[in-house]
Design an enzyme around this catalytic site. Structure first.
Site, PDB file in Angstrom:
ATOM      1  N   ARG A  71      18.049 -25.430 -35.651  1.00  0.00           N
ATOM      2  CA  ARG A  71      19.003 -24.718 -34.793  1.00  0.00           C
ATOM      3  C   ARG A  71      20.309 -25.508 -34.653  1.00  0.00           C
ATOM      4  O   ARG A  71      21.385 -24.958 -34.684  1.00  0.00           O
ATOM      5  CB  ARG A  71      18.365 -24.534 -33.405  1.00  0.00           C
ATOM      6  CG  ARG A  71      19.035 -23.505 -32.507  1.00  0.00           C
ATOM      7  CD  ARG A  71      18.420 -23.535 -31.094  1.00  0.00           C
ATOM      8  NE  ARG A  71      17.005 -23.753 -31.072  1.00  0.00           N
ATOM      9  CZ  ARG A  71      16.084 -22.784 -31.089  1.00  0.00           C
ATOM     10  NH1 ARG A  71      16.454 -21.538 -31.102  1.00  0.00           N
ATOM     11  NH2 ARG A  71      14.793 -23.084 -31.064  1.00  0.00           N
ATOM     12  N   TYR A  72      20.183 -26.825 -34.459  1.00  0.00           N
ATOM     13  CA  TYR A  72      21.351 -27.696 -34.308  1.00  0.00           C
ATOM     14  C   TYR A  72      21.494 -28.514 -35.595  1.00  0.00           C
ATOM     15  O   TYR A  72      20.491 -28.848 -36.226  1.00  0.00           O
ATOM     16  CB  TYR A  72      21.139 -28.665 -33.131  1.00  0.00           C
ATOM     17  CG  TYR A  72      20.858 -27.985 -31.814  1.00  0.00           C
ATOM     18  CD1 TYR A  72      21.890 -27.436 -31.056  1.00  0.00           C
ATOM     19  CD2 TYR A  72      19.564 -27.891 -31.322  1.00  0.00           C
ATOM     20  CE1 TYR A  72      21.638 -26.818 -29.841  1.00  0.00           C
ATOM     21  CE2 TYR A  72      19.302 -27.271 -30.114  1.00  0.00           C
ATOM     22  CZ  TYR A  72      20.341 -26.735 -29.375  1.00  0.00           C
ATOM     23  OH  TYR A  72      20.076 -26.129 -28.180  1.00  0.00           O
ATOM     24  N   ARG A  94      19.290 -32.020 -35.928  1.00  0.00           N
ATOM     25  CA  ARG A  94      17.865 -32.152 -35.599  1.00  0.00           C
ATOM     26  C   ARG A  94      17.097 -30.876 -35.938  1.00  0.00           C
ATOM     27  O   ARG A  94      17.670 -29.784 -35.947  1.00  0.00           O
ATOM     28  CB  ARG A  94      17.666 -32.517 -34.129  1.00  0.00           C
ATOM     29  CG  ARG A  94      18.387 -31.647 -33.135  1.00  0.00           C
ATOM     30  CD  ARG A  94      18.623 -32.452 -31.849  1.00  0.00           C
ATOM     31  NE  ARG A  94      19.227 -31.665 -30.787  1.00  0.00           N
ATOM     32  CZ  ARG A  94      20.531 -31.486 -30.647  1.00  0.00           C
ATOM     33  NH1 ARG A  94      21.379 -31.991 -31.547  1.00  0.00           N
ATOM     34  NH2 ARG A  94      21.008 -30.786 -29.648  1.00  0.00           N
ATOM     35  N   CYS A 154      -3.419 -26.660 -29.649  1.00  0.00           N
ATOM     36  CA  CYS A 154      -3.134 -27.496 -28.475  1.00  0.00           C
ATOM     37  C   CYS A 154      -4.457 -27.902 -27.835  1.00  0.00           C
ATOM     38  O   CYS A 154      -5.467 -27.224 -28.014  1.00  0.00           O
ATOM     39  CB  CYS A 154      -2.311 -26.736 -27.448  1.00  0.00           C
ATOM     40  SG  CYS A 154      -0.736 -26.146 -28.083  1.00  0.00           S
ATOM     41  N   CYS A 204      -1.424 -23.397 -22.016  1.00  0.00           N
ATOM     42  CA  CYS A 204      -0.759 -23.259 -20.719  1.00  0.00           C
ATOM     43  C   CYS A 204      -0.386 -21.790 -20.529  1.00  0.00           C
ATOM     44  O   CYS A 204       0.136 -21.169 -21.462  1.00  0.00           O
ATOM     45  CB  CYS A 204       0.481 -24.149 -20.679  1.00  0.00           C
ATOM     46  SG  CYS A 204       0.114 -25.831 -21.217  1.00  0.00           S
ATOM     47  N   CYS A 261       3.273 -20.804 -21.353  1.00  0.00           N
ATOM     48  CA  CYS A 261       3.856 -21.369 -22.586  1.00  0.00           C
ATOM     49  C   CYS A 261       4.849 -20.400 -23.233  1.00  0.00           C
ATOM     50  O   CYS A 261       4.530 -19.233 -23.447  1.00  0.00           O
ATOM     51  CB  CYS A 261       2.746 -21.685 -23.573  1.00  0.00           C
ATOM     52  SG  CYS A 261       3.369 -22.239 -25.173  1.00  0.00           S
ATOM     53  N   ARG A 270       5.690 -20.538 -26.267  1.00  0.00           N
ATOM     54  CA  ARG A 270       5.254 -20.284 -27.643  1.00  0.00           C
ATOM     55  C   ARG A 270       3.853 -19.667 -27.645  1.00  0.00           C
ATOM     56  O   ARG A 270       3.103 -19.797 -28.600  1.00  0.00           O
ATOM     57  CB  ARG A 270       5.256 -21.578 -28.459  1.00  0.00           C
ATOM     58  CG  ARG A 270       6.645 -22.155 -28.630  1.00  0.00           C
ATOM     59  CD  ARG A 270       6.753 -23.064 -29.851  1.00  0.00           C
ATOM     60  NE  ARG A 270       8.132 -23.447 -30.070  1.00  0.00           N
ATOM     61  CZ  ARG A 270       8.644 -24.625 -29.731  1.00  0.00           C
ATOM     62  NH1 ARG A 270       7.885 -25.544 -29.185  1.00  0.00           N
ATOM     63  NH2 ARG A 270       9.919 -24.878 -29.958  1.00  0.00           N
ATOM     64  N   ASP A 324      10.765 -20.041 -19.231  1.00  0.00           N
ATOM     65  CA  ASP A 324      11.305 -19.112 -20.235  1.00  0.00           C
ATOM     66  C   ASP A 324      10.738 -17.700 -20.080  1.00  0.00           C
ATOM     67  O   ASP A 324       9.708 -17.497 -19.432  1.00  0.00           O
ATOM     68  CB  ASP A 324      10.985 -19.637 -21.640  1.00  0.00           C
ATOM     69  CG  ASP A 324      11.767 -20.895 -21.955  1.00  0.00           C
ATOM     70  OD1 ASP A 324      13.001 -20.860 -21.852  1.00  0.00           O
ATOM     71  OD2 ASP A 324      11.138 -21.922 -22.281  1.00  0.00           O
ATOM     72  N   ASP A 341      16.769 -22.602 -21.670  1.00  0.00           N
ATOM     73  CA  ASP A 341      16.947 -22.210 -23.062  1.00  0.00           C
ATOM     74  C   ASP A 341      17.466 -20.787 -23.019  1.00  0.00           C
ATOM     75  O   ASP A 341      16.746 -19.887 -22.556  1.00  0.00           O
ATOM     76  CB  ASP A 341      15.612 -22.278 -23.819  1.00  0.00           C
ATOM     77  CG  ASP A 341      15.475 -23.565 -24.593  1.00  0.00           C
ATOM     78  OD1 ASP A 341      16.316 -23.794 -25.478  1.00  0.00           O
ATOM     79  OD2 ASP A 341      14.550 -24.329 -24.291  1.00  0.00           O
ATOM     80  N   LYS A 397      20.044 -24.734 -25.524  1.00  0.00           N
ATOM     81  CA  LYS A 397      19.694 -25.206 -24.179  1.00  0.00           C
ATOM     82  C   LYS A 397      20.974 -25.613 -23.451  1.00  0.00           C
ATOM     83  O   LYS A 397      21.812 -26.279 -24.043  1.00  0.00           O
ATOM     84  CB  LYS A 397      18.806 -26.431 -24.384  1.00  0.00           C
ATOM     85  CG  LYS A 397      17.933 -26.802 -23.231  1.00  0.00           C
ATOM     86  CD  LYS A 397      17.200 -28.090 -23.516  1.00  0.00           C
ATOM     87  CE  LYS A 397      15.970 -28.012 -24.347  1.00  0.00           C
ATOM     88  NZ  LYS A 397      15.837 -27.919 -25.642  1.00  0.00           N
TER      89      LYS A 397
HETATM   90  S1  SF4 Z   1       3.094 -25.545 -23.360  1.00  0.00           S
HETATM   91 FE1  SF4 Z   1       2.411 -24.314 -25.112  1.00  0.00          FE
HETATM   92  S2  SF4 Z   1       2.682 -25.646 -26.873  1.00  0.00           S
HETATM   93 FE2  SF4 Z   1       2.689 -26.962 -25.058  1.00  0.00          FE
HETATM   94  S3  SF4 Z   1       0.545 -27.607 -24.774  1.00  0.00           S
HETATM   95 FE3  SF4 Z   1       0.871 -25.811 -23.511  1.00  0.00          FE
HETATM   96  S4  SF4 Z   1       0.208 -24.108 -24.821  1.00  0.00           S
HETATM   97 FE4  SF4 Z   1       0.544 -25.854 -26.172  1.00  0.00          FE
END
Ligand code: SF4
Length: 347
Positions: A84-85, A88, A97, A101, A104, A106, A264, A301, A308
């Protein structure tokens, strides 16, 4: 306390974390994967449980919510990479994972087991070798530290062999949610020519158990700089005292609080989101209470992949040429004037 990860609604029920699941909750569990480590169950804290235990609120999908809220896919030159940048890249070395979460960003992508396939990784490395503007490689979600130390060592060596890569940054929840994974073999793998930074993702002081503190200590003893990222979460840490405890605990563990993310627009997460004004108010309160080294930057973001930006409170108002009004952390207002600038055309 469970000895293995909690991975299903029946595991959650057996652990006493939910009553008999409804069909709505079953739908949520079918859409977004469940995993909570024994360490996080052992923490036995409501604010910790709420990060991993699904609720029916996740079935509410708001119109503004997105599959890919920060636009990773729009900037992907090859599978497993986001560029994106200019200087990096984000390398998605796995989609696995240790915990899943509930907030999350993603969440639509994470959950598959295993590492990025070797053929895709070869293409990523070829892209990095050819793209000399890239100075920093960010390993992130899934969680790169779920990979075996041997695989991590191989990746570190491959990145270290690219002369323009100066920094490798791990974004991980592992030191906190699965501290036993921070082994000597892993630490040895991180001892490479580029500077390795570890950004620890954690949202509440109750997550930082004694075992997590020891894992962080193992990393700092090896000379690895530690930063943190947290997400501002309604009902979990949207309180100045709770955030102050978290940031002070991190600093005590030699972790510099880096970013506090506004939550997000991931699908089914509106119950976790505060308003931006609430976040700014919390930051203003913390500014007076916490030392500068304990203060993260509150950021968002921009949905759609526009990057960001900090969500700074308005401390400064311009009142004239070189004149400002500055508001202090107590709300007091002070005038400020720049020194007069010489007119370069008058000589
Ligand atoms: S925030 Fe998303 S990517 Fe990070 S540990 Fe939790 S589930 Fe996995």
């Amino acid at each position: 306390m469970t000895k293995r990860a909690i991975e299903s609604l029946s595991d959650l029920q057996r652990a006493g974390l939910i009553p008999a699941p409804t069909s709505t909750l079953q739908d949520v569990a079918d859409t977004f994967r469940i995993r909570m480590t024994p360490e996080m169950h052992k923490a036995g804290d409501a604010a910790v449980n709420a990060q991993f235990v699904p609720t029916e609120a996740e079935a509410v999908i708001r119109p503004e919510e997105l599959y890919d809220p920060i636009g990773d896919a729009a900037f992907s030159p090859t599978a497993g990479l986001t560029h994106r940048y200019p200087d990096r890249v984000i390398l998605h070395s796995t989609q696995t994972c240790e915990v899943y979460c509930r907030f999350c960003f993603r969440r639509e992508g994470v959950g598959q087991e295993g590492a990025l396939p070797d053929a895709d990784m070869e293409k990523v490395l070829a892209y990095l070798r050819e793209t000399s503007a890239v100075r920093e490689v960010i390993l992130t979600g899934g969680d790169p530290m779920v990979l075996s130390p041997r695989r991590i060592a191989r990746l570190m060596q491959a990145l270290a062999a690219i002369p323009h890569v100066d920094v490798i940054r791990f974004h991980t929840r592992v030191p906190v949610v699965a501290p036993q994974r921070i082994t000597e073999a892993l630490i040895e793998a991180l001892d490479v020519r580029p500077a390795v930074f570890v950004v620890v993702h954690t949202n509440h002081a109750a997550e930082i158990t004694e075992a997590a503190s020891e894992a962080l200590r193992r990393l700092t003893r090896a000379g690895i700089p530690l930063l943190s990222q947290s997400v501002l979460l309604r009902g979990i840490n949207d309180d100045a005292q709770v955030l102050a405890d978290l940031f002070r605990t991190l600093v005590r563990n030699r972790v510099k609080p880096y970013y506090l993310h506004h939550c997000d627009l991931a699908r089914g997460t509106s119950h976790f989101r505060t308003t931006i004004a609430e976040g700014q108010k919390l930051m203003q309160t913390l500014r007076g209470d916490l030392s500068g080294i304990a203060m993260p930057t509150y950021v968002i973001d921009i949905p759609g992949g526009h990057g960001k930006v900090p969500l700074v409170s308005d401390y400064l108002t311009r009142t004239g040429t070189g004149r400002y009004r500055i508001t202090d952390w107590r709300g007091g207002v002070h005038d400020y004037a720049d020194p007069p600038r010489e007119d370069p055309t008058s000589a």
